[in-house]
Design an enzyme around this catalytic site. Structure first.
Site, PDB file in Angstrom:
ATOM      1  N   ASP A  80       0.846  -1.181   0.000  1.00  0.00           N
ATOM      2  CA  ASP A  80       0.000   0.000   0.000  1.00  0.00           C
ATOM      3  C   ASP A  80       0.890   1.242   0.000  1.00  0.00           C
ATOM      4  OD1 ASP A  80      -2.453   1.553   0.457  1.00  0.00           O
ATOM      5  OD2 ASP A  80      -3.238  -0.308   1.322  1.00  0.00           O
ATOM      6  N   HIS A  89     -11.289  -3.217   3.091  1.00  0.00           N
ATOM      7  CA  HIS A  89     -11.275  -2.855   4.513  1.00  0.00           C
ATOM      8  C   HIS A  89     -12.112  -1.621   4.830  1.00  0.00           C
ATOM      9  CE1 HIS A  89      -8.420  -0.287   2.557  1.00  0.00           C
ATOM     10  NE2 HIS A  89      -8.348   0.484   3.630  1.00  0.00           N
ATOM     11  N   ASP A  90     -12.642  -0.955   3.805  1.00  0.00           N
ATOM     12  CA  ASP A  90     -13.474   0.231   4.026  1.00  0.00           C
ATOM     13  C   ASP A  90     -14.959  -0.042   3.794  1.00  0.00           C
ATOM     14  OD1 ASP A  90     -11.217   1.860   4.479  1.00  0.00           O
ATOM     15  OD2 ASP A  90     -10.987   2.246   2.326  1.00  0.00           O
ATOM     16  N   GLU A  99      -6.381   3.765  -5.956  1.00  0.00           N
ATOM     17  CA  GLU A  99      -7.695   3.956  -5.349  1.00  0.00           C
ATOM     18  C   GLU A  99      -8.196   5.350  -5.713  1.00  0.00           C
ATOM     19  OE1 GLU A  99     -10.001   4.043  -1.046  1.00  0.00           O
ATOM     20  OE2 GLU A  99      -8.079   5.027  -1.329  1.00  0.00           O
ATOM     21  N   ASP A 120      -3.183   4.596  -2.329  1.00  0.00           N
ATOM     22  CA  ASP A 120      -4.275   5.155  -1.532  1.00  0.00           C
ATOM     23  C   ASP A 120      -4.717   6.525  -2.055  1.00  0.00           C
ATOM     24  OD1 ASP A 120      -5.628   4.623   1.168  1.00  0.00           O
ATOM     25  OD2 ASP A 120      -4.868   6.648   1.503  1.00  0.00           O
TER      26      ASP A 120
END
Ligand code: GLC
Ligand code: CA
Length: 560
Positions: free
Chosen positions: A98, A329-330, A256, A199
């Site tokens: 990430d 995870h969100d 993302e 991210d």
């Protein structure tokens, strides 16, 4: 179409804090991941995306990084991480890390320097502005509630933080900062990693004037996203990053990108433009929200999902590349969200997996999805850990006057902690996640839902995912075939046809808990040769002109 290994791969996301704790401190760690690599190999995945394991004070569970080149103590050491990479590679899998460079932690050295004085050499690594009429420089709201600006008493100026106040935004206008980031990226790539998940990477270029956002309802703070999503220099920055870093490596990149549309995504992912390979878009994850954001619940209309998925499938075909996901995870657990985790948990989890894995793009599986883990309902707000949930609750219930039950209900449906309860390994105490006290409570359904029983049961969701992954490896049409939606108006089934070199793939899924009648549209020419997979094991008929689909039934046929 250009072929590539990252188009043919299946990715598995690990959220390390919740995956497996090896030393009993209640927090998942790197050695815990190493213990479970054979499990992942057994599932058949190709690539692991590891959510942040860098040094961090954990305001946002590692998405607030205080040192990009150190491993968080909770997770282990750099030696542990190097062993992890070796162990992944020796099993013929890949690792993508990430990359969180829209912001750092406020405890990063750059920021502790930056805040010291207006002429500090690091001042310009962040976005500082004086107040306006004794107030914040503009009316932007933080994603995690409240103003996106924090007044720092040392220099009496505000810094921008689109996320929490411990996540100050980095100033990408500064070429020195950009170069430091590129050097850091190269340092990781030279350690042998296989790529990055980036991210909120479409937030890095802001409209330099940072104007107030339109505020017709006179709210205190409003989203400023139009001034920082896909901003004026975003393509320039990504192309520079490609030139300076990415071009030299055979790696995978996925950005993302909240708020990205198909037109922009073709720019980001068209390989000739030298930016990224694919993006995570959010359109299909926003369909069950009313205007005003994710906490305003609205049931999914299947026609909206079809319209959105179809737009992306056809829009990027041949010019870019899709990522495929229903979980991360969100996001809440998809079996609870678009399926039925009470009466048809197994059937609906398999149906959703079929729907997703037969599309064009690179599929992502989020830890626990492959065993049908569900949302959780903690009784008290005190049991929640996520900063987004806690800040929202404080703003709406403690400081505001919204009904606490109603707010809790929205947390049960949408809260990020649904995805962050510990992975359910077995039916032992704490689901085999830890021998200590877990940092967040385990979902009480772990005795029924866990990996050990899933691996033993040939009809489990886990084995169904294995099959889907194998099918993708065996049939090029699943990876590269084009896409045509059937029955656009139906609110019951989501069916589509893929085509490649004269071969056809027919995918049929029932999104309801009812029996429905399904018919092949008259204008579709399809002769089935083989049923590839289905989630009701007793049905092997090749009849496709008219079918009685059972609740959440899914089936896939190969034919001509
Ligand atoms: C991304 C991450 C999310 C995080 C945010 C800020 O959306 O996926 O978990 O809170 O960025 O880094
Ligand atoms: Ca641990």
């Amino acid at each position: 179409m250009q072929k590539a290994w990252w188009k043919e791969s299946v990715v598995y996301q690990i959220y390390p804090r919740s995956f497996r704790d090896s030393n009993g401190d209640g927090i998942g760690d790197i050695n815990g991941i190493i213990e479970k690599l054979d499990y992942l190999k057994g599932l058949g995945i190709d690539v692991i995306w590891l959510s942040p394991v860098y040094q961090s004070p954990n305001d946002d569970n590692g998405y607030d990084i205080s040192d990009y080149q150190q491993i968080m103590n909770d997770f282990g050491t750099m030696e542990d991480w190097e062993k992890l990479l070796d162990e992944i590679h020796s099993r013929d899998m890949k690792l993508i890390m990430d990359l969180v460079v829209n912001h750092s932690s406020d405890e990063h050295y750059w920021f502790t320097e930056s805040r010291k004085s207006k002429d500090n050499p690091y001042r310009d690594y962040y976005i500082w502005r004086p107040g306006k009429d004794g107030k914040e420089p503009n009316n932007w709201e933080s994603t995690f509630s409240g103003s996106a600006w924090e007044l720092d008493p040392v220099t009496d100026e505000y810094y921008l933080h689109i996320f929490s106040k411990k996540q100050p935004d980095l100033n990408w206008e500064n070429p020195k900062l950009r170069q430091e980031i590129y050097d850091m990226m190269k340092w990781w790539l030279d350690k042998g990693i296989d790529g990055f998940r980036m991210d909120v990477i479409n937030f890095i270029s802001k409209v330099p004037e940072l104007p107030d956002a339109p505020n017709p309802n006179g709210e205190k703070y409003v989203s400023g996203s139009r001034y920082f999503m896909n901003g004026p220099r975003i393509h320039e920055f990504l192309q520079e990053m490609h030139r300076e870093v990415l071009a030299g490596y055979d790696i995978m990149t996925v950005g993302e990108m909240p708020g990205v549309n198909v037109e922009e995504a073709t720019l980001y992912t068209n390989l000739e433009r030298n930016e990224l390979q694919m993006v995570f878009q959010f359109e299909h994850m926003d369909l069950d929200s009313a205007p005003g954001g994710k906490w305003n619940l609205k049931p999914l209309d299947l026609r909206d999902l079809k319209q959105s998925i179809t737009k992306w499938q056809t829009g990027l075909h041949g010019v870019g590349w899709n990522s495929l996901y229903l979980n991360n995870h969100d996001q809440p657990r998809v079996v609870s969200r678009f399926g039925d985790d009470q009466h048809y948990r197994v059937e609906s989890a398999k149906m959703l997996a079929t729907f997703l894995h037969m599309l064009q793009g690179t599929p992502y599986i989020y830890q626990g999805e492959e065993i049908g883990m569900t949302n959780v309902r903690f009784e008290s707000i005190d049991e929640y850990k996520d900063i987004e949930i806690l800040n929202m609750y404080k703003e709406k219930v403690i400081d505001g006057n919204e009904n606490p039950e109603k707010v809790m209900e929205s947390i049960y449906v949408k809260g990020r902690d649904n995805a962050r309860t510990p992975f359910q390994w077995n039916s032992n105490e704490n689901a085999g996640f830890t021998t200590g006290e877990p940092w967040i409570k385990v979902n009480p359904n772990y005795k029924e839902i866990n990996a050990e029983s899933a691996v033993k049961d040939p009809n489990s969701i886990y084995h169904y995912y294995r099959e889907l992954i194998q099918l993708r490896k065996k049939h090029e049409i699943i990876v590269y075939g084009d896409y045509q939606l059937l029955h656009p108006e139906s609110q019951q089934d989501f069916s589509y046809l893929r085509t490649l070199n004269g071969k056809k793939l027919l995918v049929i899924t029932n999104f309801t808990d009812k029996e429905i009648e399904w018919t092949l549209p008259e204008n579709i020419d399809f002769t089935p040769k083989e049923k590839l997979i289905g989630n009701y094991p007793d049905n092997n008929s090749l009849e496709v002109t008219s079918i009685n689909l059972r609740p959440y039934e899914a089936m896939v046929f190969l034919g001509e």
